[in-house]
Design a protein around this motif. Sequence first.
Motif, short mmCIF file in Angstrom:
data_model
loop_
_atom_site.label_atom_id
_atom_site.label_comp_id
_atom_site.label_asym_id
_atom_site.label_seq_id
_atom_site.Cartn_x
_atom_site.Cartn_y
_atom_site.Cartn_z
N HIS A 1 -20.33 29.57 -18.69
CA HIS A 1 -18.89 29.58 -18.37
C HIS A 1 -18.16 28.53 -19.22
CE1 HIS A 1 -15.62 29.24 -14.95
NE2 HIS A 1 -15.10 29.06 -16.14
N LYS A 2 -18.68 27.31 -19.19
CA LYS A 2 -17.98 26.24 -19.90
C LYS A 2 -18.09 26.43 -21.42
CE LYS A 2 -16.49 24.79 -16.19
NZ LYS A 2 -15.08 25.04 -15.83
N GLY A 3 -19.26 26.93 -21.87
CA GLY A 3 -19.47 27.13 -23.32
C GLY A 3 -18.58 28.22 -23.89
N VAL A 4 -18.56 29.38 -23.24
CA VAL A 4 -17.73 30.49 -23.75
C VAL A 4 -16.26 30.20 -23.45
CG1 VAL A 4 -17.23 32.96 -23.51
CG2 VAL A 4 -19.61 32.18 -23.56
N GLY A 5 -15.98 29.74 -22.21
CA GLY A 5 -14.60 29.51 -21.79
C GLY A 5 -13.88 28.46 -22.64
N ALA A 6 -14.63 27.54 -23.23
CA ALA A 6 -14.00 26.49 -24.06
C ALA A 6 -13.21 27.09 -25.22
CB ALA A 6 -15.07 25.54 -24.58
N LEU A 7 -13.62 28.28 -25.66
CA LEU A 7 -12.91 28.90 -26.79
C LEU A 7 -11.47 29.28 -26.46
CD1 LEU A 7 -15.98 30.75 -28.15
CD2 LEU A 7 -14.40 29.52 -29.63
N THR B 1 -17.00 25.05 -34.23
CA THR B 1 -17.90 24.21 -33.42
C THR B 1 -18.13 24.83 -32.04
OG1 THR B 1 -16.95 22.31 -34.53
CG2 THR B 1 -18.25 21.85 -32.57
N LEU B 2 -17.01 25.26 -31.40
CA LEU B 2 -17.13 25.82 -30.05
C LEU B 2 -17.85 27.17 -30.07
CD1 LEU B 2 -13.64 24.92 -28.51
CD2 LEU B 2 -15.81 23.72 -28.21
N ALA B 3 -17.61 27.98 -31.14
CA ALA B 3 -18.27 29.29 -31.23
C ALA B 3 -19.78 29.10 -31.41
CB ALA B 3 -17.68 30.11 -32.37
N ALA B 4 -20.16 28.07 -32.16
CA ALA B 4 -21.60 27.81 -32.37
C ALA B 4 -22.26 27.48 -31.03
CB ALA B 4 -21.79 26.67 -33.36
N ARG B 5 -21.59 26.68 -30.22
CA ARG B 5 -22.13 26.32 -28.92
C ARG B 5 -22.20 27.56 -28.00
NH1 ARG B 5 -23.01 21.91 -25.54
NH2 ARG B 5 -23.85 21.04 -27.44
N GLY C 1 -27.25 33.48 -27.13
CA GLY C 1 -28.57 33.77 -27.70
C GLY C 1 -29.68 33.52 -26.69
N TYR C 2 -29.52 32.44 -25.94
CA TYR C 2 -30.50 32.10 -24.89
C TYR C 2 -30.51 33.21 -23.82
CZ TYR C 2 -32.42 29.69 -20.80
OH TYR C 2 -33.15 29.36 -19.69
N GLU D 1 -12.85 37.32 -29.55
CA GLU D 1 -13.36 37.80 -30.85
C GLU D 1 -14.70 37.18 -31.20
OE1 GLU D 1 -10.13 37.73 -33.70
OE2 GLU D 1 -8.82 38.42 -32.09
N LEU D 2 -15.57 37.14 -30.22
CA LEU D 2 -16.95 36.68 -30.42
C LEU D 2 -17.82 37.93 -30.37
CD1 LEU D 2 -17.98 33.67 -28.12
CD2 LEU D 2 -17.99 33.74 -30.60
N PRO D 3 -18.31 38.42 -31.50
CA PRO D 3 -19.07 39.68 -31.46
C PRO D 3 -20.40 39.56 -30.73
CG PRO D 3 -18.96 38.79 -33.69
CD PRO D 3 -18.18 37.85 -32.83
N LEU D 4 -20.74 40.63 -30.01
CA LEU D 4 -22.02 40.63 -29.27
C LEU D 4 -23.06 41.49 -29.99
CD1 LEU D 4 -20.87 41.16 -25.55
CD2 LEU D 4 -21.71 39.05 -26.60
N THR D 5 -22.68 42.02 -31.17
CA THR D 5 -23.53 43.03 -31.83
C THR D 5 -24.96 42.57 -32.08
OG1 THR D 5 -22.27 42.37 -33.76
CG2 THR D 5 -21.85 44.58 -32.91
N SER D 6 -25.17 41.28 -32.27
CA SER D 6 -26.56 40.87 -32.53
C SER D 6 -27.34 40.62 -31.23
CB SER D 6 -26.59 39.62 -33.43
OG SER D 6 -25.83 38.61 -32.82
#
Length: 207
Positions: A106-112, A129-133, A139-140, A174-179
């Motif tokens: 929640h906090k990781g994705v929501g920060a964007l 930086t936030l997208a990497a987190r 990924g986990y 706009e964070l793709p989930l394709t991978s």
Amino acid sequence: MKLYFSAGSCSTSCHIVLEESGLKYEAIEVDFDNASDPNLALINKLNPLGTLPVLITDDGKQLDQNLAIHAYVADKAAGKSLLPAQGTIEHAEALNWMSFVAADLHKGVGALFSVSSFDKAIQPVVRKTLAARANEYLGYLDSKLAGKEYLMGKTFTPADAYAFVVVGWTKWLELPLTSYRNIESYMARVAARPAVAKVLEVEGLLK
Ligand SMILES: N[C@@H](CCC(=O)N[C@@H](CS)C(=O)NCC(=O)O)C(=O)O
């Protein structure tokens, strides 16, 4: 019970858990974008943090944290086994997932959502930086969903309601989930549950 929610926010996970529970409840929408919404003034009074969800129980008590509401509703609807029995390792494992979603995903994705509040000049680097987190957590999650229907295996728990809602934000961010193949099939599986489909319709999220 009365649940105050804002469409598509984390409070939608409480709405899903209530619908899955089969318990009687009333869902009341709060419009954060409408300063004159009387429910907004009420929420700010009830919860000085100004956040949703807010649940008012049948005996007038208030809960305003997702995890507590998920656990309370699961306890009240014991026959539905929304959570494994208390005192078992499975119960603790389900809480482990709920906590991962609340504190990390929640906090990781929501920060964007906060990128636009930064000075324009630094927005690209902040977003990167936030997208990497966020991608680290996604990924986990993807790796842990391999070979599973839900986070706890074959059984849907509140952790799935919550992960489904938070992962759903990626389309607005706009964070793709394709991978993330496991996440993609998981999202479709959760969306197909009748209770989830009903909540998405009620909240106007199927457009
Ligand atoms: N710690 C709270 C956080 C709840 C939270 O972050 N709610 C957000 C929506 S996802 C909110 O109401 N934000 C207020 C706003 O956007 O103005 C919980 O886990 O329940």
